[in-house]
Write a protein that holds these residues in place. Structure first.
Motif, PDB file in Angstrom:
ATOM      1  N   ALA A  43      20.669 -24.244  32.516  1.00 33.91           N
ATOM      2  CA  ALA A  43      21.090 -23.877  33.861  1.00 33.91           C
ATOM      3  C   ALA A  43      21.694 -25.333  34.374  1.00 33.91           C
ATOM      4  N   SER A  44      21.150 -26.577  34.191  1.00 35.23           N
ATOM      5  CA  SER A  44      21.590 -27.468  34.535  1.00 35.23           C
ATOM      6  C   SER A  44      22.698 -27.895  33.644  1.00 35.23           C
ATOM      7  N   ILE A  45      22.864 -27.686  32.479  1.00 37.01           N
ATOM      8  CA  ILE A  45      24.164 -28.119  31.602  1.00 37.01           C
ATOM      9  C   ILE A  45      25.288 -27.208  32.135  1.00 37.01           C
ATOM     10  N   LEU A  46      25.103 -25.752  32.485  1.00 36.76           N
ATOM     11  CA  LEU A  46      26.210 -25.078  32.981  1.00 36.76           C
ATOM     12  C   LEU A  46      26.639 -25.544  34.573  1.00 36.76           C
ATOM     13  N   GLN A  47      25.628 -25.637  35.174  1.00 31.16           N
ATOM     14  CA  GLN A  47      26.185 -26.328  36.534  1.00 31.16           C
ATOM     15  C   GLN A  47      26.982 -27.548  36.453  1.00 31.16           C
ATOM     16  N   ASN A  48      26.785 -28.380  35.563  1.00 28.41           N
ATOM     17  CA  ASN A  48      27.107 -29.591  35.231  1.00 28.41           C
ATOM     18  C   ASN A  48      28.452 -29.487  34.871  1.00 28.41           C
ATOM     19  N   ILE A  49      28.830 -28.436  34.079  1.00 29.15           N
ATOM     20  CA  ILE A  49      30.112 -28.224  33.576  1.00 29.15           C
ATOM     21  C   ILE A  49      31.076 -27.558  34.620  1.00 29.15           C
ATOM     22  N   PHE A  50      30.380 -26.216  34.930  1.00 28.94           N
ATOM     23  CA  PHE A  50      31.282 -25.299  35.764  1.00 28.94           C
ATOM     24  C   PHE A  50      31.137 -25.812  37.388  1.00 28.94           C
ATOM     25  N   GLY A  51      30.179 -26.277  37.798  1.00 29.63           N
ATOM     26  CA  GLY A  51      30.021 -26.557  39.172  1.00 29.63           C
ATOM     27  C   GLY A  51      29.537 -25.360  39.924  1.00 29.63           C
ATOM     28  N   PHE A  52      28.524 -24.590  39.340  1.00 32.31           N
ATOM     29  CA  PHE A  52      28.292 -23.337  39.842  1.00 32.31           C
ATOM     30  C   PHE A  52      27.473 -23.605  41.312  1.00 32.31           C
ATOM     31  N   THR A  53      27.494 -22.850  42.461  1.00 29.50           N
ATOM     32  CA  THR A  53      27.025 -23.005  43.703  1.00 29.50           C
ATOM     33  C   THR A  53      25.355 -22.682  43.275  1.00 29.50           C
ATOM     34  N   TYR A  54      25.094 -21.729  42.705  1.00 31.44           N
ATOM     35  CA  TYR A  54      23.928 -21.311  42.302  1.00 31.44           C
ATOM     36  C   TYR A  54      23.479 -21.651  40.917  1.00 31.44           C
ATOM     37  N   ARG A  55      22.332 -22.380  40.892  1.00 29.21           N
ATOM     38  CA  ARG A  55      21.891 -22.935  39.534  1.00 29.21           C
ATOM     39  C   ARG A  55      21.510 -21.594  38.571  1.00 29.21           C
ATOM     40  N   LEU A  56      21.065 -21.023  38.974  1.00 31.55           N
ATOM     41  CA  LEU A  56      20.565 -19.693  38.334  1.00 31.55           C
ATOM     42  C   LEU A  56      21.475 -18.365  38.501  1.00 31.55           C
ATOM     43  N   ASN A  57      22.244 -18.032  37.480  1.00 35.71           N
ATOM     44  CA  ASN A  57      23.241 -17.017  37.819  1.00 35.71           C
ATOM     45  C   ASN A  57      23.345 -16.178  36.667  1.00 35.71           C
ATOM     46  N   ALA A  58      24.153 -15.129  36.608  1.00 36.96           N
ATOM     47  CA  ALA A  58      24.564 -14.187  35.832  1.00 36.96           C
ATOM     48  C   ALA A  58      24.960 -14.859  34.386  1.00 36.96           C
ATOM     49  N   ILE A  59      25.642 -15.890  34.627  1.00 35.63           N
ATOM     50  CA  ILE A  59      26.227 -16.678  33.247  1.00 35.63           C
ATOM     51  C   ILE A  59      25.045 -17.255  32.693  1.00 35.63           C
ATOM     52  N   ASN A  60      24.263 -17.723  33.129  1.00 35.77           N
ATOM     53  CA  ASN A  60      23.155 -18.637  32.721  1.00 35.77           C
ATOM     54  C   ASN A  60      22.046 -17.561  31.985  1.00 35.77           C
ATOM     55  N   ALA A  61      21.787 -16.581  32.682  1.00 37.47           N
ATOM     56  CA  ALA A  61      20.650 -15.731  32.193  1.00 37.47           C
ATOM     57  C   ALA A  61      21.362 -14.772  31.011  1.00 37.47           C
ATOM     58  N   GLY A  62      22.675 -14.481  31.255  1.00 39.00           N
ATOM     59  CA  GLY A  62      23.597 -13.799  30.136  1.00 39.00           C
ATOM     60  C   GLY A  62      23.482 -14.548  29.020  1.00 39.00           C
ATOM     61  N   ILE A  63      23.653 -15.821  29.052  1.00 41.22           N
ATOM     62  CA  ILE A  63      23.848 -16.721  27.299  1.00 41.22           C
ATOM     63  C   ILE A  63      22.356 -16.702  27.049  1.00 41.22           C
ATOM     64  N   ALA A  64      21.324 -17.163  27.678  1.00 40.47           N
ATOM     65  CA  ALA A  64      20.017 -16.782  27.289  1.00 40.47           C
ATOM     66  C   ALA A  64      19.797 -15.548  26.662  1.00 40.47           C
ATOM     67  N   LEU A  65      20.018 -14.621  27.140  1.00 44.31           N
ATOM     68  CA  LEU A  65      20.099 -13.242  26.596  1.00 44.31           C
ATOM     69  C   LEU A  65      20.745 -12.891  25.503  1.00 44.31           C
ATOM     70  N   GLY A  66      21.945 -13.656  25.309  1.00 43.70           N
ATOM     71  CA  GLY A  66      22.979 -13.604  24.153  1.00 43.70           C
ATOM     72  C   GLY A  66      21.948 -14.242  23.067  1.00 43.70           C
ATOM     73  N   ILE A  67      21.396 -15.406  23.287  1.00 40.10           N
ATOM     74  CA  ILE A  67      20.691 -15.977  22.025  1.00 40.10           C
ATOM     75  C   ILE A  67      19.691 -15.195  21.622  1.00 40.10           C
ATOM     76  N   ALA A  68      19.005 -14.407  22.444  1.00 41.70           N
ATOM     77  CA  ALA A  68      17.868 -13.585  21.963  1.00 41.70           C
ATOM     78  C   ALA A  68      18.475 -12.220  21.250  1.00 41.70           C
ATOM     79  N   VAL A  69      19.630 -11.993  21.593  1.00 45.18           N
ATOM     80  CA  VAL A  69      20.310 -10.719  20.942  1.00 45.18           C
ATOM     81  C   VAL A  69      21.146 -11.064  19.492  1.00 45.18           C
ATOM     82  N   ILE A  70      21.505 -12.357  19.526  1.00 40.77           N
ATOM     83  CA  ILE A  70      22.284 -12.645  18.157  1.00 40.77           C
ATOM     84  C   ILE A  70      21.503 -12.262  16.822  1.00 40.77           C
ATOM     85  N   PRO A  71      20.316 -12.699  16.544  1.00 41.12           N
ATOM     86  CA  PRO A  71      19.364 -12.192  15.623  1.00 41.12           C
ATOM     87  C   PRO A  71      19.485 -10.844  15.260  1.00 41.12           C
TER      88      PRO A  71
END
Lengths: 317, 298
Positions: free
Chosen positions: B153-181
């Motif tokens: 969340a911190s990395i993404l916020q630093n790169i994209f400057g999100f207003t909300y630290r925890l958001n759909a993109i953050n959760a989605g990417i983490a979910l994506g990591i779980a789904v890749i295998p």
């Protein structure tokens, strides 16, 4: 002479055609990038957790209970709870899983209706989200069976069994891991040559004796693989135990089946989401994550070794 | 005489043994049936219980509701207010957003990785890729949730400057990591199990290696790859801990992926512990579980 030249040319022509990389180089790089990204994500996660967590791990961290609202102290109760949970779960799931696999493989042929029905059930069980198991555990084990026991055997108004407890968590978790055990046991049963069983029958052994003396020892690596994978899953899942027995903090270790317990995964979840001062709990949080990760990785590694053993045996026979 | 007794005894043991094994074999079946019966039982009061229907019906979950007379009607998820409203739209949108991001992230990586591993990789390379995927699938979801919450969340916020630290993109990417295998394993299975005779025939016709891969093996493996993607999607919808920790858990309706979201699974996990047994809220949560479990069966 002429013939050899033309042969050479034809050969060159063919090989150059097969080795022509220009048409494959773009998809190759694109897909290679995918692989590199996947591996770097994995490396990043693992390195980050190792780097931040390794400093926290000490004998004291592993052997003492949390202090000062989780900001210092160790995680011993959580480790103990996790071990107790997966131990109870294994006791419940291994016999049932192994017997199911035996029934499907030794007693029924694979085309019978019963087999197909059970297989559909196993596949369904494997695809149900883990949170649903948690709800089921809450409603069925605690709400139905636990409360039922209470109303029959206990007269006091305070619930004895009809409350979140380690035994209900373990049973919920064993339902979740049942498909894993069944599938890997079956995989092992499939590698046992029919001749061995036939030889056993020819010596006058009954079916049960054959299973006990021939089939089960041979299937041991598969059963162990299943057990390890189940333990791995059980140690990592949090959703099923959230409502069925895991506690935020307990001053004592669970010593009865109807005690609540602390668990590593749940501990991580609670510390990460409900801590008032995340910076203060961070070292402990990282340490706990590292312990959990080391546990699951080593279990995974063991499972891979056992499976490798099983596969090589299949080649030999 | 003695021998006869022995036989009879062993026959009884045999009979009992078989029945015992058979009974155990039905545990899985019984569990699935019990899960469905139990969840239906808890969800059904929505359809007939008058007390619950005063508070919530299926219609009220779909149509806009206003907080009080005169106020503007909205889709909102506020089960704990004085006038509880149970619109499922915010949660549906949240779930959809997280799964879309997860799939956009996981499909290219999972399928791409599977194509590389099955078509291009040398044997040595494969011996690196496979254990890596196995390790990735061995990471417990609570650890991924923790990682997304604290680090990603911190990395993404630093790169994209999100207003909300925890958001759909953050959760989605983490979910994506779980789904890749999941996507990787099933796609790779599909790609490697295409019969060799097919690719041999194409090679004999003069196709080069990539032509064989793209025109013969990929189309033949497509159903398998699709199955992997569908299974991965199912996992993304059902996954609880990651979204519970990394999505922000705010039931807002918006088209922006940088807003916080609340998903069905996270709502169940966070609210079920506090609801009153048998209340309207309780039934609503179970009603979704029914929806949920069915989306998986399909």
């Amino acid at each position: 002479m002429i013939q050899t030249v033309s042969q050479k040319q034809v050969h060159q022509d063919i090989t150059s055609h097969f080795e022509k990389k220009s048409s494959g180089i773009i998809p190759r790089t694109i897909t290679l990038t995918s692989v590199i990204i996947i591996i770097s994500i994995l490396a990043f996660i693992v390195i980050d957790i190792f780097y931040n967590g390794i400093g926290t791990i000490s004998w004291e961290f592993l052997s003492s209970p949390p202090k000062n609202g989780m900001e210092s102290g160790g995680i011993f109760p959580a480790i103990f709870g996790t071990v107790a949970l997966v131990f109870l779960m294994t006791i419940a799931v291994i016999p049932i899983g192994v017997m199911t696999a035996l029934y499907l493989h030794e007693y029924r042929n694979s085309t019978s209706k019963v087999t197909r029905l059970i297989r559909i059930a196993i596949n369904n069980l494997a695809s149900i989200p883990s949170i649903v198991f948690g709800l089921f555990g809450l409603g069925f084990f605690i709400g139905f069976i636990g409360t039922g026991i209470d109303s029959i055997f206990y007269s006091s108004s305070r619930p004895v069994w009809g409350q979140p407890a380690i035994v209900w968590s373990a049973l919920t978790m064993s339902l979740l891991t049942l498909p894993v055990v069944i599938i890997s046991t079956e995989e092992a049963l499939r590698t046992i040559p029919q001749e061995m069983k036939d030889a056993s029958y020819a010596l006058g052994a009954t079916k049960l004796q054959t299973i006990r003396k021939i089939v089960l020892p041979q299937a041991m690596p598969g059963i162990l693989t299943g057990a390890i994978l189940a333990i791995n899953r059980g140690a990592g899942e949090v959703a099923p135990i959230m409502f069925t027995g895991a506690a935020y903090y307990l001053p004592y270790l669970p010593h009865k089946l109807n005690d609540q317990f602390m668990e590593m995964g749940y501990h991580i979840f609670v510390m990460a989401t409900q801590s008032p001062d995340i910076e203060a709990t961070k070292p402990i949080l990282y340490g706990t994550v590292l312990v959990l990760l080391l546990l699951t990785f080593s279990l995974n590694f063991m499972a891979i070794l056992f499976r490798y053993k099983l596969r090589t045996r299949k080649v030999r026979t | 005489m003695k021998k006869y007794n022995f036989k009879k005894q062993s026959r009884i043991i045999e009979f009992i043994g078989e029945k015992f094994i058979a009974i155990n074999a039905f545990v899985a079946l019984a569990a699935v049936l019990l899960i469905f019966i139990f969840i239906f039982k808890e969800a059904l009061p929505i359809f007939y219980d008058e007390f619950i229907q005063e508070e919530v019906t299926i219609e009220k979950m779909i149509v806009k509701q206003s907080f009080s007379e005169g106020r503007e009607a909205k889709f909102s998820w506020q089960p704990n207010s004085d006038n509880p409203r149970y619109s499922l739209l915010p949660l549906f949108i949240g779930t959809l957003k997280a799964s879309i991001v997860a799939m956009l992230f996981a499909i290219p990586l999972g399928v791409g990785g599977a194509i590389y591993s099955s078509q291009f990789a040398s044997k040595k390379m494969r011996e690196v890729i496979k254990p890596a995927i196995e390790m990735l699938s061995g990471i417990p979801s609570v650890v991924l949730g923790f990682f997304a919450l604290i680090v990603l969340a911190s990395i993404l916020q630093n790169i994209f400057g999100f207003t909300y630290r925890l958001n759909a993109i953050n959760a989605g990417i983490a979910l994506g990591i779980a789904v890749i295998p999941i996507i990787f394993t099933i796609s790779e299975d599909a790609l490697t199990s295409v019969p060799e005779s097919l690719s041999d025939a194409a090679l004999a016709l003069g196709a080069n290696k990539w032509q064989v891969s793209s025109t013969v093996i990929l189309p033949a493996a497509l159903p398998g790859i699709a199955a992997g993607i569908i299974l991965g999607f199912g996992r993304a919808i059902g996954e609880t801990m990651i979204v519970l920790m990394a999505s922000g858990n705010a039931a807002v309706i918006s088209a922006s992926f940088s807003d916080s979201i609340r998903t069905f699974s996270a709502t169940i996990a966070s609210e079920l512990a506090e609801v009153v047994f048998g209340s309207a809220h309780y039934s609503v949560l179970f009603f979704w579980v029914v929806y949920f479990s069915y989306s998986h069966l399909s």
